[in-house]
Scaffold this motif. Structure first.
Motif, PDB file in Angstrom:
ATOM      1  N   GLY A   1       7.738  19.877  63.740  1.00 16.16           N
ATOM      2  CA  GLY A   1       8.283  19.283  62.519  1.00 16.16           C
ATOM      3  C   GLY A   1       9.606  19.881  62.096  1.00 16.16           C
ATOM      4  N   SER A   2       9.998  21.011  62.717  1.00 13.63           N
ATOM      5  CA  SER A   2      11.287  21.639  62.383  1.00 13.63           C
ATOM      6  C   SER A   2      12.473  20.886  62.963  1.00 13.63           C
ATOM      7  CB  SER A   2      11.325  23.083  62.900  1.00 13.63           C
ATOM      8  OG  SER A   2      10.408  23.901  62.229  1.00 13.63           O
ATOM      9  N   SER A   3      12.250  20.165  64.062  1.00 14.08           N
ATOM     10  CA  SER A   3      13.349  19.482  64.749  1.00 14.08           C
ATOM     11  C   SER A   3      14.148  18.612  63.792  1.00 14.08           C
ATOM     12  CB  SER A   3      12.804  18.621  65.885  1.00 14.08           C
ATOM     13  OG  SER A   3      12.231  19.399  66.897  1.00 14.08           O
ATOM     14  N   GLY A   4      15.468  18.721  63.848  1.00 18.46           N
ATOM     15  CA  GLY A   4      16.345  17.941  62.994  1.00 18.46           C
ATOM     16  C   GLY A   4      16.814  18.659  61.755  1.00 18.46           C
ATOM     17  N   GLY A   5      16.281  19.851  61.505  1.00 19.98           N
ATOM     18  CA  GLY A   5      16.717  20.620  60.345  1.00 19.98           C
ATOM     19  C   GLY A   5      17.996  21.380  60.633  1.00 19.98           C
TER      20      GLY A   5
END
Length: 398
Positions: free
Chosen positions: A315-319
C-alpha cells in the motif's frame, strides 16, 4: 460539546458511554448501516466477538444496541482481547445504483453529550466511511476521528484493514496479489475481474495526483481519498516502463507537495517515506517512516531508481519520498521481493523512482511540479502534518 476534526484524538473515560450516529438532523435509516468491528492488538478480528451491525443489532459484552442509531458502550465490560473498536458507516445492498453517502448531506457520531465528529459528505463519492476508532492507550481509552472514505463499500474497507467482514453490500471481491517482478510490482498479469487493491498517491497540483503505474494497472475504476474528501479518478497519462502514472481528481486538493529544485539525493542522505501501508494493521490513516538513501542505483544499475531503507509495506507504492525539508526527492516504488514466495528477500531493501525521472515525466505530460525552498531540517512531525494534506489513499477496482 467538543467538535473533533479529522485526525484529532481525545481521551475518554473508562466507563459507560452512549453513542449516536445521525445523518443530518435525523437518525440513521436504510440503506445506510453502521458496523462496529472489534480487533485485537494485531489488528485482527476476534473469534467469538465478531463485528456488530446495526441492521441485526446482536449485542456483545460491553456493547448493547438501543436502536439502529444508538448503542451503549461499556468500556470496562469489553473483553481484554479487544484493543480497538472501528465504527464504519456503509451503504447496504439495498442502495440503488449510483447511490453514495452524499445523500446524507452530513454525518455525525456523538459520544454522550460531550464529543461529536461531523463529516460533510456533499460532493464525496463514498459508499463506506470509517467514522471513528476507540482504542486502548496504556490504562485508558481514546477516540480518534477518522473520516476516511471508500467508493467501493464495506468490501473495500475490509481489504484496506486486511480483515474479513461477513457483510454484503453489493461490492464483492477480495484483494489478490498477482505475480511480481524483481521489484515486487504486479507485472503484466493483473488480478481477476472484480478484485480490488490499494496504494498511495500525492497531489502535485490542485487536481493532479502522482502514483505508480502498477498501482492503477488494469483498473476498471479508481478512487482517491484524502483530507479534502473522496473522488473518482481519471487516468491522465501513464509510463509503464518507469512505473509512473498521473491521475486527475474532481475537487481541489487541500494542499500540494513541493519538489526539491536542485540535484537528486545523495548517498546516505536522510529521507522520509509517506503513504498508506498495511491499512488497519498499522492504523487507517497515512503513515510516515524514516531512513536513508542506501544506494543511488536500482537492480541492474538502473540509474533512474534509488534504494532506501525507510520501512514501507503493501500500500506504500505511489507515496512520496521526502527530504528533511519536506520536499519530494522520489516516488516510492517497491520492496525487493522473492518471486516464488512473494516475500521480502531482505529487511528494508526498498526502491523509489528518482525525482529527476519524475520531473521529466511531468514535463512530457505537460504538468509542472511546484518547487519548494530548501531550508534547514524541519521536524518530522511538521513534515508529517503537512503531508497529511496532500496524501491520498488510492482504491482500485479491477
Amino acid at each position: 460539546m467538543r467538535d473533533l476534526k479529522i485526525g484529532e484524538r481525545l481521551d475518554i473515560a473508562s466507563g459507560v458511554h452512549e453513542i449516536r450516529l445521525a445523518a443530518g438532523d435525523r437518525d440513521l435509516d436504510r440503506p445506510a448501516n453502521l458496523v462496529i468491528v472489534p480487533v485485537n492488538d494485531q489488528g485482527e478480528t476476534i473469534d467469538g466477538f465478531g463485528p456488530l451491525a446495526s441492521d441485526d443489532r446482536a449485542d456483545r459484552p460491553g456493547l448493547t444496541w438501543r436502536d439502529k442509531s444508538r448503542i451503549t458502550l461499556d468500556l470496562l465490560a469489553l473483553p481484554t482481547t479487544v484493543e480497538r473498536l472501528i465504527f464504519i458507516l456503509y451503504l447496504t445492498d439495498a442502495a440503488g445504483y449510483g447511490d453514495t453517502l452524499a445523500r446524507a448531506g452530513a454525518l455525525s457520531l456523538q459520544i454522550d453529550e460531550a464529543v461529536t465528529f461531523r463529516i460533510n459528505m456533499s460532493g464525496r463519492d463514498d459508499t463506506a466511511t470509517i467514522m471513528v476508532e476507540i482504542y486502548r492507550r496504556q490504562n485508558s481509552w481514546r477516540v480518534s476521528a477518522n473520516g476516511q472514505g471508500f467508493a467501493f463499500g464495506i468490501s473495500a474497507v475490509s481489504r484496506a484493514l486486511k480483515i474479513q467482514l461477513p457483510i454484503s453490500d453489493g461490492y464483492s471481491g477480495a484483494r489478490v496479489d498477482g505475480p511480481s517482478n524483481e521489484y515486487g510490482d504486479r507485472g503484466h498479469q493483473g488480478p481477476p475481474s472484480g478484485a480490488g487493491s490499494s496504494g498511495s498517491a500525492f497531489a502535485i497540483s490542485p487536481r493532479l495526483l502522482l502514483t505508480n503505474h502498477h498501482v492503477i494497472e488494469d483498473a476498471v475504476s479508481i478512487t482517491a481519498s484524502g483530507a479534502s474528501g473522496t473522488s473518482v479518478c481519471e487516468l491522465v497519462v501513464a509510463d509503464p516502463l518507469n512505473d509512473i502514472a498521473l491521475l486527475r481528481i474532481r475537487h481541489d486538493s487541500a494542499e500540494i507537495a513541493r519538489f526539491r529544485p536542485d540535484t537528486d539525493v545523495d548517498l546516505g542522505e536522510d529521507v522520509i517515506a509517506a503513504g498508506f501501508p498495511l491499512q488497519g494493521l498499522l492504523g487507517s490513516g497515512p503513515q510516515v517512516s524514516v531512513g536513508n538513501v542506501s544506494s543511488l542505483m536500482g537492480i541492474g544499475n538502473n540509474s533512474g531508481i534509488l534504494q532506501f531503507n525507510a520501512p514501507i509495506g503493501s500500500g506504500s507504492s505511489g507515496g512520496p519520498i521526502l527530504d528533511n525539508s519536506g520536499l519530494v526527492v522520489g516516488l516510492v516504488k517497491a520492496v525487493l521481493r522473492n518471486d516464488l514466495h512473494h516475500a521480502p528477500i531482505a529487511q528494508n531493501v526498498n526502491f523509489g523512482v528518482k525525482s529527476s525521472l519524475v520531473r521529466s515525466f511531468l514535463h512530457s505530460a505537460g504538468a509542472s511540479p511546484t518547487f519548494g525552498d530548501v531550508r534547514s531540517s524541519r521536524s518530522r512531525s511538521d513534515i508529517a502534518r503537512d503531508a497529511r494534506a496532500y496524501l491520498y489513499l488510492i482504491n482500485v477496482r479491477h
